[in-house]
Design a protein around this motif. Structure first.
Motif, PDB file in Angstrom:
ATOM      1  N   HIS A  96       0.868  -1.175   0.000  1.00  0.00           N
ATOM      2  CA  HIS A  96       0.000   0.000   0.000  1.00  0.00           C
ATOM      3  C   HIS A  96       0.902   1.221   0.000  1.00  0.00           C
ATOM      4  O   HIS A  96       1.698   1.401   0.922  1.00  0.00           O
ATOM      5  N   GLU A  99       2.009   3.760   2.993  1.00  0.00           N
ATOM      6  CA  GLU A  99       2.411   3.251   4.310  1.00  0.00           C
ATOM      7  C   GLU A  99       3.935   3.230   4.427  1.00  0.00           C
ATOM      8  O   GLU A  99       4.563   2.174   4.477  1.00  0.00           O
ATOM      9  N   HIS A 216       2.870  -3.042   6.866  1.00  0.00           N
ATOM     10  CA  HIS A 216       1.837  -2.066   6.520  1.00  0.00           C
ATOM     11  C   HIS A 216       1.752  -1.037   7.642  1.00  0.00           C
ATOM     12  O   HIS A 216       2.537  -1.054   8.581  1.00  0.00           O
ATOM     13  N   SER A 217       0.788  -0.144   7.562  1.00  0.00           N
ATOM     14  CA  SER A 217       0.447   0.718   8.677  1.00  0.00           C
ATOM     15  C   SER A 217      -0.998   1.176   8.488  1.00  0.00           C
ATOM     16  O   SER A 217      -1.532   1.059   7.381  1.00  0.00           O
TER      17      SER A 217
HETATM   18 ZN    ZN Z   1      -1.758  -1.649   4.131  1.00  0.00          ZN
END
Ligand code: ZN
Length: 335
Positions: A96, A99, A216-217
């Protein structure tokens, strides 16, 4: 190199040098610092760091091209993973594109590996899975038009697909919430329809992947399979033990949550995640870290910047804590 490897992998350093020259820009940190967003590195600086690692014991591979033609870069460390019996840990970030704390944590993890002896283990690291998305985020950050909150929110690749719904594992299963949100979680036209996902799957096909971790975040959580069903996986015990260990190690004062993905994100049951793909396709112990808790200390400027929701301003402290906590898992230490 196997005959199945795409021909452009013959000259990875040339491709990396070309990409660095093409995207060269003033350091991003000072630009972001003025807005309180934290000293994050831009895409060209990420490439600089990858180049530096490639001169310090990591082997550089170009595993494919993004939709917009960016080289997809992998770094190998330790034993040769492809076509061998070496147990392999895969580390991903930048799936993503917004992130970035995951990318920063990843690069610090790789710095820690320099000079370490992994025995028969191999590490395959792909720090920027979605370079087109990352470049788009950077463009928005440099423009810093806070009124365009919606345009500043970037989740997809250049074709509008959420790469973390595109993997060939239970593809197309989307819970009600995600179907209502439509394009936000667009899984693509079919399983592994996107070149970034294809490149990754192809590169790892000849590897014996027994551990995987994707950064991720945000959300302060260490998640394990499955994402598509709330039923426990057959090896949930081993997953839970690792998730708990990492959750405590990242923040001993206030441990992250450790949970099965579908049970943590209630109502967001989904297929096509890398988390399930590594577990189902490779039989790996597979973890997804939602790095940092975002959101804290939001000023009006930061509130209007989606980047601030996903990325804490104290980059060094958070990324170092994550890198040091996940290193034993990546190195292949016993549970
Ligand atoms: Zn993510």
């Amino acid at each position: 190199m196997t005959s199945a490897e795409p021909p452009h992998s013959e000259r990875p350093h040339t491709l990396l040098t070309r990409a660095r020259a093409k995207h060269a820009a003033a350091p991003l940190g000072p630009v972001l610092g003025a807005s309180g967003l934290g000293p994050y590195r831009g895409y060209a600086e990420m490439l600089d760091q990858i180049e530096a690692l490639a001169s310090r014991g990591f082997r550089l591979h170009v595993i494919g091209r993004s939709v917009e033609g960016e080289p997809l870069l992998a770094l190998h460390y330790g034993a040769e993973p492809r076509g061998s019996l070496a147990r392999t840990t895969v580390v991903l970030s930048g799936v993503h594109p917004m992130e970035w704390i995951g990318v920063e944590s990843h690069l610090r993890l790789l710095q820690r590996l320099v000079g370490s002896e992994l025995g028969e283990r191999s590490v395959v690291a792909i720090p920027v899975v979605n370079p087109d998305g990352v470049r788009r985020v950077e463009g928005r950050l440099r423009a810093l038009r806070l009124s365009q909150v919606r345009a500043n929110f970037v989740r997809h690749n250049a074709r509008g697909v959420d790469l973390n719904r595109n993997f060939d594992a239970r593809w197309g299963r989307l819970g009600l919430v995600q179907r209502l949100l439509g394009g936000l979680f667009d899984p693509g036209s079919g399983a592994a329809s996107e070149p970034e996902v294809v490149a990754l799957a192809h590169h790892l096909a000849a590897c014996r992947v027994d551990r995987a971790i994707s950064l991720h975040s945000f959300g302060g959580a260490v998640l394990f399979p499955s994402a598509w069903s709330t039923r426990p996986v057959h090896d949930e015990g081993e997953h839970r033990a690792w998730a708990l260990r990492l959750a405590r190690a990242i923040d001993p004062q206030r441990p992250y949550v450790a949970a099965a993905c579908a049970r943590w994100a209630k109502g967001i049951v989904a297929g096509g995640l890398e988390l399930d793909w590594f577990h189902e396709r490779h039989g790996a112990v597979s973890l997804l870290v939602e790095c940092s808790r975002g959101g804290r200390g939001l000023t009006p400027t930061r509130l209007l910047s989606p980047f601030a929701w996903f990325n804490p301003p104290n980059v060094d402290r958070e990324a170092e804590a994550i890198a040091s906590a996940i290193a034993p898992f990546v190195r292949g230490d016993a549970a």
